[in-house]
Motif scaffolding. Structure first.
Motif, PDB file in Angstrom:
ATOM      1  N   SER A 261       0.822  -1.211   0.000  1.00  0.00           N
ATOM      2  CA  SER A 261       0.000   0.000   0.000  1.00  0.00           C
ATOM      3  C   SER A 261       0.856   1.261   0.000  1.00  0.00           C
ATOM      4  CB  SER A 261      -0.944   0.009   1.204  1.00  0.00           C
ATOM      5  OG  SER A 261      -0.210  -0.062   2.419  1.00  0.00           O
ATOM      6  N   GLN A 262       2.023   1.203   0.656  1.00  0.00           N
ATOM      7  CA  GLN A 262       2.908   2.358   0.691  1.00  0.00           C
ATOM      8  C   GLN A 262       3.411   2.695  -0.717  1.00  0.00           C
ATOM      9  OE1 GLN A 262       4.252   4.283   3.566  1.00  0.00           O
ATOM     10  NE2 GLN A 262       4.764   5.567   1.800  1.00  0.00           N
ATOM     11  N   SER A 265       0.636   4.154  -2.927  1.00  0.00           N
ATOM     12  CA  SER A 265       0.375   5.508  -2.439  1.00  0.00           C
ATOM     13  C   SER A 265       1.456   6.466  -2.938  1.00  0.00           C
ATOM     14  CB  SER A 265       0.315   5.529  -0.915  1.00  0.00           C
ATOM     15  OG  SER A 265       0.133   6.829  -0.425  1.00  0.00           O
ATOM     16  N   ASP A 351      -3.566   8.492   0.732  1.00  0.00           N
ATOM     17  CA  ASP A 351      -3.673   8.010   2.112  1.00  0.00           C
ATOM     18  C   ASP A 351      -3.620   6.487   2.216  1.00  0.00           C
ATOM     19  OD1 ASP A 351      -3.814  10.521   3.245  1.00  0.00           O
ATOM     20  OD2 ASP A 351      -5.990  10.644   3.048  1.00  0.00           O
ATOM     21  N   LYS A 353      -1.144   4.741   2.152  1.00  0.00           N
ATOM     22  CA  LYS A 353       0.016   4.369   2.964  1.00  0.00           C
ATOM     23  C   LYS A 353      -0.353   4.160   4.424  1.00  0.00           C
ATOM     24  CE  LYS A 353       1.188   9.290   3.123  1.00  0.00           C
ATOM     25  NZ  LYS A 353       2.129  10.306   2.631  1.00  0.00           N
ATOM     26  N   HIS A 354      -1.514   4.649   4.839  1.00  0.00           N
ATOM     27  CA  HIS A 354      -1.960   4.479   6.225  1.00  0.00           C
ATOM     28  C   HIS A 354      -2.758   3.188   6.415  1.00  0.00           C
ATOM     29  CE1 HIS A 354      -0.526   8.485   7.012  1.00  0.00           C
ATOM     30  NE2 HIS A 354      -1.380   9.025   6.158  1.00  0.00           N
ATOM     31  N   VAL A 355      -2.922   2.431   5.323  1.00  0.00           N
ATOM     32  CA  VAL A 355      -3.692   1.189   5.392  1.00  0.00           C
ATOM     33  C   VAL A 355      -2.755  -0.009   5.235  1.00  0.00           C
ATOM     34  CG1 VAL A 355      -5.550  -0.174   4.355  1.00  0.00           C
ATOM     35  CG2 VAL A 355      -5.743   2.323   4.466  1.00  0.00           C
ATOM     36  N   LYS A 356      -2.868  -0.988   6.145  1.00  0.00           N
ATOM     37  CA  LYS A 356      -2.068  -2.215   6.075  1.00  0.00           C
ATOM     38  C   LYS A 356      -2.992  -3.430   6.093  1.00  0.00           C
ATOM     39  CE  LYS A 356       1.883   0.003   6.292  1.00  0.00           C
ATOM     40  NZ  LYS A 356       2.776   0.071   5.120  1.00  0.00           N
ATOM     41  N   LEU A 368      -5.818   0.402   9.941  1.00  0.00           N
ATOM     42  CA  LEU A 368      -5.901   1.786   9.486  1.00  0.00           C
ATOM     43  C   LEU A 368      -5.267   2.702  10.525  1.00  0.00           C
ATOM     44  CD1 LEU A 368      -6.971   3.886   7.465  1.00  0.00           C
ATOM     45  CD2 LEU A 368      -9.132   3.900   8.732  1.00  0.00           C
ATOM     46  N   GLU A 369      -4.175   3.323  10.138  1.00  0.00           N
ATOM     47  CA  GLU A 369      -3.484   4.235  11.044  1.00  0.00           C
ATOM     48  C   GLU A 369      -4.190   5.589  11.050  1.00  0.00           C
ATOM     49  OE1 GLU A 369       0.750   6.660  11.253  1.00  0.00           O
ATOM     50  OE2 GLU A 369       0.605   4.849  10.021  1.00  0.00           O
ATOM     51  N   ILE A 370      -4.547   6.076  12.257  1.00  0.00           N
ATOM     52  CA  ILE A 370      -5.258   7.348  12.379  1.00  0.00           C
ATOM     53  C   ILE A 370      -4.564   8.235  13.406  1.00  0.00           C
ATOM     54  CG2 ILE A 370      -7.502   6.417  11.699  1.00  0.00           C
ATOM     55  CD1 ILE A 370      -8.213   6.205  14.638  1.00  0.00           C
ATOM     56  N   ASP A 371      -4.881   9.533  13.380  1.00  0.00           N
ATOM     57  CA  ASP A 371      -4.241  10.493  14.272  1.00  0.00           C
ATOM     58  C   ASP A 371      -5.129  10.952  15.414  1.00  0.00           C
ATOM     59  OD1 ASP A 371      -1.915  10.512  12.720  1.00  0.00           O
ATOM     60  OD2 ASP A 371      -2.729  12.053  11.382  1.00  0.00           O
TER      61      ASP A 371
END
Length: 386
Positions: A261-262, A265, A351, A353-356, A368-371
């Motif tokens: 995904s990176q 992206s 975005d 890149k924030h998903v694995k 899902l990487e979130i802030d």
């Protein structure tokens, strides 16, 4: 034409505007099935009542509304075509007599209905006018009179619209003070959704380009090939959707079926950087990518073992014309959809890149990487630490 050129023209279609002078309007009513002209009427635009003017101006804006390569297309005329539409329009643009202009436009109407049969009556509307654009502002403190410096060009705009039969309805007659069904039989011209249309000539860098025409399709990514070839006598085109699909197939051939995904992206991020850089530099022509550009983008995005021959082979296998270049702005999707049986996600391609995609306790999971915190129906979810 770029989006800025089109927007500049579109916003001038308003009442009492010195930068847009519409001299004449020609409406041609064409009967269904037979394709014969039932009625044709021409009038100075300023003699049309104001309410009708506003409706027509709204329609002309619709002809110039939409994304490039999806709804609007800049087409190139074929050369050495008998009864070329390019020459008919050019003659119509330059003629001094109204009768000659009507004859020119009727020729185009004849070409429109020579190869197409509609199930409804249609109205073809032509306007001829002058488009002016300020190129240099006058210094108000100089004491010099006059107006801003402008460039001026003649144009013809065409809109093809369907007619709808009025629906039966119950009305209240104020004079007779009674309720009754309406008895209107006049067809309604659908000015809100043109079937197609065009602007001639195209405008680039403040200059008219009579070798190109701006064509409007009725629906996004569904240009009428017959209209383009037989009516406008222009070269075939590739839509934004077709270019995006071609690019995805090229990526699939070069990278394979699976991708990090990176990396994907990064690919979209690099293409977007090229597009934004072009906008910042105010380049008149949209950036385009050939096989070498794609090779560079894949390399800097982290794709392993990028081989020049492999990229060229993939490009030639997917794109019919080896000289064709893909427009960069068509290749980045507005959003990426991830569909599963449990949930569907929609996010920006940058975005990804924030998903694995991971295996967790023997189960396949999306991470899902979130802030920030996650709020569901007003409740903030508790976090679990593993």
């Amino acid at each position: 034409m770029n989006a800025k050129d089109i927007a500049n023209i579109r916003k001038q279609f308003k009442l009492n505007n010195d930068l847009m002078k519409i001299r004449e309007i020609l409406n041609v009513y064409v009967q269904k099935e037979s394709g014969e002209i039932y009625h044709s009427v021409i009038s100075p635009f300023e003699m049309v009542d104001q309410e009708s003017q506003e409706l027509f101006l709204m329609n002309f804006k619709k002809v110039l509304t939409g994304a490039l390569d999806a709804k609007l297309f800049e087409l190139k005329f074929h050369r050495d075509v008998e009864d070329s539409t390019q020459m008919i329009l050019f003659d119509g643009l330059k003629t001094d007599t109204t009768d000659d202009w009507i004859e020119n436009m009727h020729q185009i109407v004849g070409k429109m209905f020579a190869h197409t049969v509609y199930e409804f009556d249609t109205v073809v509307t032509f306007i001829r006018g002058e488009y002016r654009k300020a190129t240099k502002k006058r210094d108000p403190e100089s004491g010099e009179g006059g107006n801003d410096e402008v460039y001026s060009n003649e144009f013809i705009l065409c809109s093809l619209n369907k007619t709808d039969q009025p629906k039966k309805a119950l009305v209240f007659d104020y004079i007779e003070r009674e309720f009754r069904s309406n008895n209107a039989f006049d067809p309604i011209i659908n000015l809100a959704q043109p079937l197609s249309g065009f602007l001639f000539p195209a405008f680039n860098d403040n200059a008219a380009d009579v070798n190109h025409i701006l064509y409007c399709a009725g629906k996004a990514n569904q240009p009428d090939e017959t209209f383009i070839e037989q009516v406008l006598n222009c070269e075939e085109i590739i839509t934004a959707l077709e270019e995006k699909d071609s690019f995805e197939l090229i990526l699939n051939k070069v990278i394979g079926d699976t991708v990090d995904s990176q990396v994907i992206s990064n690919v979209y991020e690099e293409i977007d950087r090229v597009v934004q850089e072009s906008k910042e530099n105010e380049e008149s022509e949209a950036p385009k990518l050939d096989s070498r550009d794609i090779e560079r983008i894949l390399t800097v995005s982290g794709v392993e073992n990028v081989d020049t021959a492999k990229v060229e082979h993939a490009f030639k296998a997917i794109v019919d014309d080896e000289k064709h270049e893909l427009k960069a702005s068509n290749l980045v999707p507005k959003s990426v959809k991830i569909e599963t049986k449990v949930a569907n996600l929609s996010l920006s391609p940058m975005d990804l890149k924030h998903v694995k995609y991971i295996m967790f306790q023997g189960k396949r999971c999306l991470l899902l990487e979130i802030d920030d915190d996650v709020v569901v129906e007003g409740f903030r979810l508790e976090s679990e630490i593993h």
